[in-house]
Design a protein around this motif. Structure first.
Motif, PDB file in Angstrom:
ATOM      1  N   GLN B 149      -5.177  -3.759  14.240  1.00 42.52           N
ATOM      2  CA  GLN B 149      -4.454  -4.473  14.476  1.00 42.52           C
ATOM      3  C   GLN B 149      -3.072  -4.191  13.994  1.00 42.52           C
ATOM      4  O   GLN B 149      -2.390  -4.550  12.790  1.00 42.52           O
ATOM      5  N   MET B 150      -1.569  -4.014  14.609  1.00 43.33           N
ATOM      6  CA  MET B 150      -0.344  -3.920  13.965  1.00 43.33           C
ATOM      7  C   MET B 150       0.325  -5.323  13.342  1.00 43.33           C
ATOM      8  O   MET B 150      -0.681  -6.410  14.179  1.00 43.33           O
ATOM      9  N   ASP B 151       0.961  -5.469  12.530  1.00 43.25           N
ATOM     10  CA  ASP B 151       1.835  -7.111  12.070  1.00 43.25           C
ATOM     11  C   ASP B 151       1.050  -7.903  12.036  1.00 43.25           C
ATOM     12  O   ASP B 151       0.750  -9.349  12.034  1.00 43.25           O
ATOM     13  N   THR B 152      -0.132  -7.656  10.926  1.00 43.91           N
ATOM     14  CA  THR B 152      -1.052  -8.558  10.059  1.00 43.91           C
ATOM     15  C   THR B 152      -0.997  -7.537   8.428  1.00 43.91           C
ATOM     16  O   THR B 152      -0.334  -6.799   8.587  1.00 43.91           O
ATOM     17  N   ASP B 153      -0.899  -8.715   7.739  1.00 47.88           N
ATOM     18  CA  ASP B 153      -0.555  -8.820   6.993  1.00 47.88           C
ATOM     19  C   ASP B 153      -1.198  -7.589   6.051  1.00 47.88           C
ATOM     20  O   ASP B 153      -2.415  -7.436   6.160  1.00 47.88           O
ATOM     21  N   LEU B 154      -0.816  -7.157   4.791  1.00 50.46           N
ATOM     22  CA  LEU B 154      -1.359  -5.730   4.744  1.00 50.46           C
ATOM     23  C   LEU B 154      -2.983  -6.757   3.771  1.00 50.46           C
ATOM     24  O   LEU B 154      -2.459  -7.388   3.615  1.00 50.46           O
ATOM     25  N   TYR B 155      -4.212  -5.665   3.504  1.00 51.30           N
ATOM     26  CA  TYR B 155      -5.418  -5.924   3.810  1.00 51.30           C
ATOM     27  C   TYR B 155      -5.997  -5.010   2.576  1.00 51.30           C
ATOM     28  O   TYR B 155      -6.059  -5.237   1.820  1.00 51.30           O
ATOM     29  N   ALA B 194       0.997 -10.386  -0.643  1.00 53.64           N
ATOM     30  CA  ALA B 194       1.618  -9.196   0.642  1.00 53.64           C
ATOM     31  C   ALA B 194       1.554 -10.597   1.968  1.00 53.64           C
ATOM     32  O   ALA B 194       2.613 -10.256   3.315  1.00 53.64           O
ATOM     33  N   MET B 195       0.894 -11.760   2.225  1.00 60.69           N
ATOM     34  CA  MET B 195       0.574 -12.260   2.929  1.00 60.69           C
ATOM     35  C   MET B 195       1.628 -13.704   2.738  1.00 60.69           C
ATOM     36  O   MET B 195       2.180 -13.713   4.108  1.00 60.69           O
TER      37      MET B 195
END
Lengths: 212, 212, 212
Positions: B149-155, B194-195
């Motif tokens: 998904q777009m616009d989720t924090d880097l994981y 990132a969060m």
């Protein structure tokens, strides 16, 4: 040797277009760059990995030949930047996709036969090789798999027909390189015609007098 | 020995929080207790099982060490009763999840290298170990996988970076326990930052003048 | 020998009804004939294939005994034509499905024990054999898996109970054919009663004073 080289080049071309279709769907769904790479890899490699897990050839080919990972990643990067152009190239992409369909159903069927699987099983795994990645792409992107949807142009049926040709010829003395080439071309043509003429598979039989 | 013990404890802690995230999603979706246990197990164990199937290490570790099954089940039971409290602990859960991410991408990469896979393949399997369970959780719960998904924090990008560090060090004489610890800490910190800063991955490049 | 024959017949009957449930869902979702065959095969064979991949028995039984492919395909063809009639036979289909549930959870558990897996792992794989195909069917058809949904009649819990009985008896001197038969019957009865009485699994515990 030139046959092997040709198959190799076609295989990498097939992986490239399969990966492109995954990347395009990711962009269409507005996924980020991670989603683009993931769908590109899943679409290109998913079918072959499923086949190799089933026949017990681990690690799967996708994890032993590094080109199998690099080519889909290149496709993802190119699509990332060039997607407005690639989108306009919809028909060429579909033509290459048909070539990949023909190639992967034939190579998947041959590999299953090599590993000693029966005729029906080899057909099923040939089709899985060719269409499995697209199913994983659709499931991950939360689309109803094109494989099962009504009123989509024939896709798996050409692959099944080509796989059946390979299996039938396997029981004869016909030279396999020739048979494989013809079967792949047959699948390719069948798919192209199905697209152009919008051939679809029937849906469930309805008794007369009922509405659909 | 103390290193092994520490890794073991961290691994079980990682499984516990991964399972908790699965159980919380099940409760959020109003699934019953079966759904809570299924999502807890899938989230905690799915990535490692996928890795082990690909490298051909069957039965997967999740089916040979009974703790790997018991810990997620305990997490499911605790979440079943304590979910209003656990929900309020969202940030601590995310911190432990980041620790699990760092740990599993490092152990997954090391296991792939141990089984003789190439560098790029090992990175891919390291990331799969860390994020595969979450993808299976999302697919089973009919959510679009957070991975794509777009616009989720880097994981997955911190995980890939950590896996790449491990692979790079594998080609040197650096002591692997030290490298592995540093790589896991690096992934952990990268994910936490990132969060906190809401770093996201780019989505597909758009030519100037077009709207998103 | 007569026991083996009986198990074989019941197994094929179980595959037939599992495949029918997949084909009916495909028709309900208005998928085409490809979708009907795909969901029939996935539902009937998915659980056993997952079990065999995990225990490392490749190719899975579904790819070595051709009956395992033929029976679901026959079920797909029959349902294709006879679905208005089959739809009216909903209760008989559910009864056979309960028989398949009992049979497959017992045979799956026994196979996992045969391959040396532990008790808890064998229970998990027994349940996976029985319910895995239905989960793959639901995911491919974009339905929330019935397995995890709230307020569906108990399905996996009878299977887990039956698998636990088999595992417990495995540690005793009781004759396994008798135990297996009783366990399968117990699962069958448990599932039938759960359907008739609409027994459901609890959802997550809520503190008093909160609304659901």
């Amino acid at each position: 040797m030139p046959v092997d080289t040709m198959v190799n080049i076609l295989e990498l071309a097939g992986l490239y277009v399969f990966a492109t279709s995954g990347a395009l769907m990711a962009i269409h769904k507005r996924f980020d760059v991670v989603g683009i790479v993931v769908l590109a890899l899943l679409t290109a490699l998913g079918g072959g990995v499923l086949r190799d897990l089933v026949i017990g050839d681990t690690p799967p080919a996708a994890f032993t030949n590094v080109n199998y990972l690099v080519i889909p990643m290149v496709a993802a990067v190119v699509t990332f930047f060039a997607h407005p152009l690639v989108g306009r190239l919809a028909f060429p992409v579909l033509v290459f996709d048909a070539a990949g369909l023909g190639l992967f159903c034939v190579t998947g069927t041959l590999k299953a036969l090599d590993f000693g699987l029966g005729s029906l099983q080899a057909v099923l795994l040939g089709v899985t090789t060719a269409v499995g990645g697209g199913v994983l792409r659709d499931i991950t992107a939360r689309e109803t798999p094109a494989l099962v949807q009504m009123d989509t142009d024939l896709y798996s049926i050409p692959a099944a027909a080509g796989a059946a040709v390979v299996v039938a010829a396997h029981h004869t003395d016909l030279p396999m390189p020739v048979v494989a080439t013809c079967a792949a071309l047959f699948v390719f043509m069948f798919r192209i015609v199905a697209m152009v003429r919008h051939w679809t598979a029937p849906h469930a039989w309805e008794p007369k007098g009922r509405t659909g």
